[in-house]
Design a protein around this motif. Structure first.
Motif, short mmCIF file in Angstrom:
data_model
loop_
_atom_site.label_atom_id
_atom_site.label_comp_id
_atom_site.label_asym_id
_atom_site.label_seq_id
_atom_site.Cartn_x
_atom_site.Cartn_y
_atom_site.Cartn_z
N GLY B 104 31.91 21.62 -7.78
CA GLY B 104 30.63 20.53 -7.76
C GLY B 104 31.25 19.40 -8.82
N LEU B 105 31.85 20.01 -9.93
CA LEU B 105 32.03 19.01 -11.13
C LEU B 105 33.27 18.06 -10.58
CD1 LEU B 105 32.03 20.90 -14.38
CD2 LEU B 105 30.94 18.97 -13.83
N THR B 106 34.08 18.69 -9.65
CA THR B 106 35.24 17.84 -9.00
C THR B 106 34.64 16.85 -8.18
OG1 THR B 106 36.63 19.72 -9.24
CG2 THR B 106 37.19 17.89 -7.85
N VAL B 107 33.69 17.20 -7.30
CA VAL B 107 33.09 16.27 -6.19
C VAL B 107 32.49 15.15 -7.19
CG1 VAL B 107 31.17 16.10 -4.61
CG2 VAL B 107 33.34 17.77 -4.30
N LEU B 108 31.65 15.55 -8.01
CA LEU B 108 30.80 14.63 -8.71
C LEU B 108 31.79 13.57 -9.36
CD1 LEU B 108 27.76 14.66 -9.79
CD2 LEU B 108 28.83 15.37 -12.05
N LEU B 109 32.91 14.08 -10.20
CA LEU B 109 33.63 13.27 -10.93
C LEU B 109 34.66 12.30 -10.08
CD1 LEU B 109 34.81 15.62 -13.91
CD2 LEU B 109 33.47 13.46 -13.92
N VAL B 110 34.88 12.88 -8.80
CA VAL B 110 35.93 12.23 -7.70
C VAL B 110 35.04 11.04 -7.39
CG1 VAL B 110 36.99 12.11 -5.52
CG2 VAL B 110 37.32 13.83 -7.22
N ASP B 111 33.80 11.10 -7.01
CA ASP B 111 32.78 10.27 -6.50
C ASP B 111 32.61 9.15 -7.52
OD1 ASP B 111 31.00 9.45 -4.44
OD2 ASP B 111 29.50 9.90 -5.79
N ALA B 112 32.44 9.68 -8.84
CA ALA B 112 32.01 8.75 -9.99
C ALA B 112 33.33 7.68 -10.08
CB ALA B 112 31.82 9.02 -11.09
N TYR B 113 34.38 8.17 -9.93
CA TYR B 113 35.69 7.38 -10.59
C TYR B 113 36.49 7.13 -9.31
CZ TYR B 113 34.16 7.94 -15.18
OH TYR B 113 33.46 8.03 -16.20
N ARG B 114 36.55 7.46 -8.03
CA ARG B 114 37.38 7.29 -7.00
C ARG B 114 38.81 7.10 -7.44
NH1 ARG B 114 34.15 7.93 -2.23
NH2 ARG B 114 32.31 7.71 -2.89
N TRP B 115 39.45 6.21 -7.05
CA TRP B 115 40.85 5.98 -7.13
C TRP B 115 41.09 4.80 -8.36
CZ3 TRP B 115 44.42 9.59 -7.36
CH2 TRP B 115 45.51 9.45 -7.38
N GLY B 116 40.31 4.29 -8.94
CA GLY B 116 40.19 3.28 -9.74
C GLY B 116 41.05 3.34 -11.03
N THR B 117 41.66 2.51 -11.54
CA THR B 117 42.44 2.55 -12.73
C THR B 117 41.58 1.84 -14.12
OG1 THR B 117 43.28 0.37 -12.56
CG2 THR B 117 44.77 2.18 -11.52
N VAL B 118 42.02 2.34 -15.01
CA VAL B 118 41.51 1.55 -16.15
C VAL B 118 42.87 1.43 -17.24
CG1 VAL B 118 39.48 2.88 -16.49
CG2 VAL B 118 41.17 3.81 -17.39
N ALA B 119 42.57 0.33 -18.15
CA ALA B 119 43.74 0.23 -19.19
C ALA B 119 43.63 1.21 -20.29
CB ALA B 119 43.74 -0.99 -19.63
N LEU B 120 44.73 1.79 -20.48
CA LEU B 120 44.62 2.53 -21.69
C LEU B 120 44.10 1.97 -23.22
CD1 LEU B 120 47.82 4.96 -21.59
CD2 LEU B 120 45.42 5.72 -21.53
N PRO B 121 43.32 2.46 -23.78
CA PRO B 121 42.93 1.99 -25.09
C PRO B 121 43.92 1.86 -26.21
CG PRO B 121 42.01 4.14 -24.96
CD PRO B 121 42.75 3.88 -23.59
N ARG B 122 43.80 1.45 -27.40
CA ARG B 122 44.88 1.47 -28.30
C ARG B 122 45.14 3.04 -28.85
NH1 ARG B 122 43.45 -1.91 -33.31
NH2 ARG B 122 41.36 -0.79 -33.31
N ALA B 123 46.11 3.26 -29.42
CA ALA B 123 46.29 4.83 -29.58
C ALA B 123 45.41 5.36 -30.70
CB ALA B 123 47.83 4.90 -29.88
N GLY B 124 44.87 6.51 -30.64
CA GLY B 124 44.09 7.05 -31.71
C GLY B 124 44.85 7.77 -32.62
N THR B 125 45.29 6.83 -33.51
CA THR B 125 46.01 7.18 -34.57
C THR B 125 45.40 7.96 -35.54
OG1 THR B 125 46.11 5.16 -35.62
CG2 THR B 125 47.76 5.85 -34.14
N ALA B 126 46.02 8.69 -36.59
CA ALA B 126 45.21 9.43 -37.69
C ALA B 126 44.29 8.48 -38.45
CB ALA B 126 46.15 10.15 -38.43
N GLU B 127 45.03 7.21 -38.69
CA GLU B 127 44.25 6.05 -39.52
C GLU B 127 43.05 5.67 -38.96
OE1 GLU B 127 46.87 2.74 -39.78
OE2 GLU B 127 45.45 1.72 -41.30
N ARG B 128 43.09 5.43 -37.66
CA ARG B 128 41.84 4.70 -36.69
C ARG B 128 40.92 5.72 -36.76
NH1 ARG B 128 45.90 2.32 -32.49
NH2 ARG B 128 46.43 0.44 -33.64
N LEU B 129 41.36 7.11 -36.50
CA LEU B 129 40.27 8.18 -36.19
C LEU B 129 39.46 8.26 -37.72
CD1 LEU B 129 41.58 10.88 -33.89
CD2 LEU B 129 39.78 9.01 -33.33
#
Lengths: 120, 187
Positions: B104-129
């Motif tokens: 159920g969760l798989t179907v929900l998430l696949v339906d929500a995000y399809r095969w789209g792409t996003v750009a990776l954000p800046r790395a979550g280093t210890a300093e930023r977090l």
């Protein structure tokens, strides 16, 4: 990066965790399945951090850290309960645990303590 | 398919495969070791998703501490070495509910995000977090420290047999024949 890949991984891991919690009899294995579920949630949080542009940056990763801390606390208390159950009943099978109090009161102290008292 | 996608697919497959083995294996100790593989693969997932600090905390706390605690518990409850047949209960309901939740969760998430792409954000280093935690999330952080303390105290109280017993007036030993009342009290 296609976010659907880690999302589907997390969904499958959560399903596996639910299956394990309901299927396993050994309390330690039930705790392991709970860990699987918590990690699926962590993966969803970290992936959502890349797909959702929130007001505060890195909120998802901060929440994943919080969930890790919660899981550490949970596993500590959970294992204390499991070990106490084993000490009292000599079993860790979750479906052997009586959900109601026994009709006549049972002395639930350790056998060693009872022996010491009986010997006095 | 970029390199990140291939990596995500690979570590995702390892994580799900190890997860299947955790919930199906007949060996108690091996279940803990497969859990190490699964959690390590998830740490790799976090690294690919540019969450550096979370990945290393995962390795430290989950693979390092939680799994060791679980293995301690397996040993302390005198688990048999080798396969044991009484680990499972007959579980069509479990397969139904677990499979339903996962798919159920798989179907929900696949339906929500399809095969789209996003750009990776800046790395979550210890300093930023660290900036985020100590600026925006200070209160939850402090509440969590209180919760860890209470969990610590709770675990100690649970595992000490001489704390939290009923006092002399409510001791069930006082009513048992053969045990005199004076020694039936607190030890």
């Amino acid at each position: 990066m296609r976010p659907v890949i880690p999302y589907v991984t997390a969904a499958l891991l959560f399903g596996l965790g639910v299956y394990g919690v309901l299927r396993r009899r050994n309390a330690v294995l039930v705790l392991m399945s709970v860990e699987l579920m918590l990690n699926a949630v962590n993966l969803i949080l970290v992936t959502a951090d890349t797909t959702a542009r929130a007001v505060l940056p890195h909120s998802g990763q901060v929440f994943a850290l919080f969930v890790i801390v919660l899981a550490a606390a949970e596993i500590g208390v959970g294992l204390a309960i499991v070990l106490q159950l084993y000490r009292l009943r000599a079993t860790v099978a979750v479906d052997d645990v009586a959900l109601t109090e026994p009709a006549h009161p049972v002395d639930r102290r350790e056998p060693a303590v009872l022996d010491r008292e009986a010997g006095r | 398919m970029t390199g990140a996608d291939v990596l995500l697919l690979a570590v995702g497959a390892v994580a799900v495969g190890a997860g299947v083995l955790v919930v199906t294996t007949k060996h108690l100790v091996r279940a803990g070791l497969y859990l190490v593989v699964c959690l390590g693969a998830l740490a790799g997932d976090f690294l690919v998703l540019s969450a550096e600090l979370v990945a290393w905390v995962q390795v430290l706390i989950y693979v390092g501490a939680v799994v060791v605690l679980l293995l301690f518990a397996v040993m302390l409850t005198r688990a048999p070495i080798g396969a044991s047949d009484d680990l499972d209960r007959p579980g069509w309901p479990a397969a139904l509910i677990g499979g339903g939740a996962g798919l159920g969760l798989t179907v929900l998430l696949v339906d929500a995000y399809r095969w789209g792409t996003v750009a990776l954000p800046r790395a979550g280093t210890a300093e930023r977090l660290g900036e985020q935690i100590f600026q925006s999330w200070v209160l939850p952080f402090e509440v969590l420290s209180v919760l860890l303390l209470s969990a610590l105290v709770g675990a100690i109280v649970l595992s000490r047999p001489d704390i939290g017993r009923p006092g002399p007036g409510a001791d069930p030993a006082a009513e048992r024949p053969g045990v005199d009342v004076e020694t039936g009290g607190r030890r």
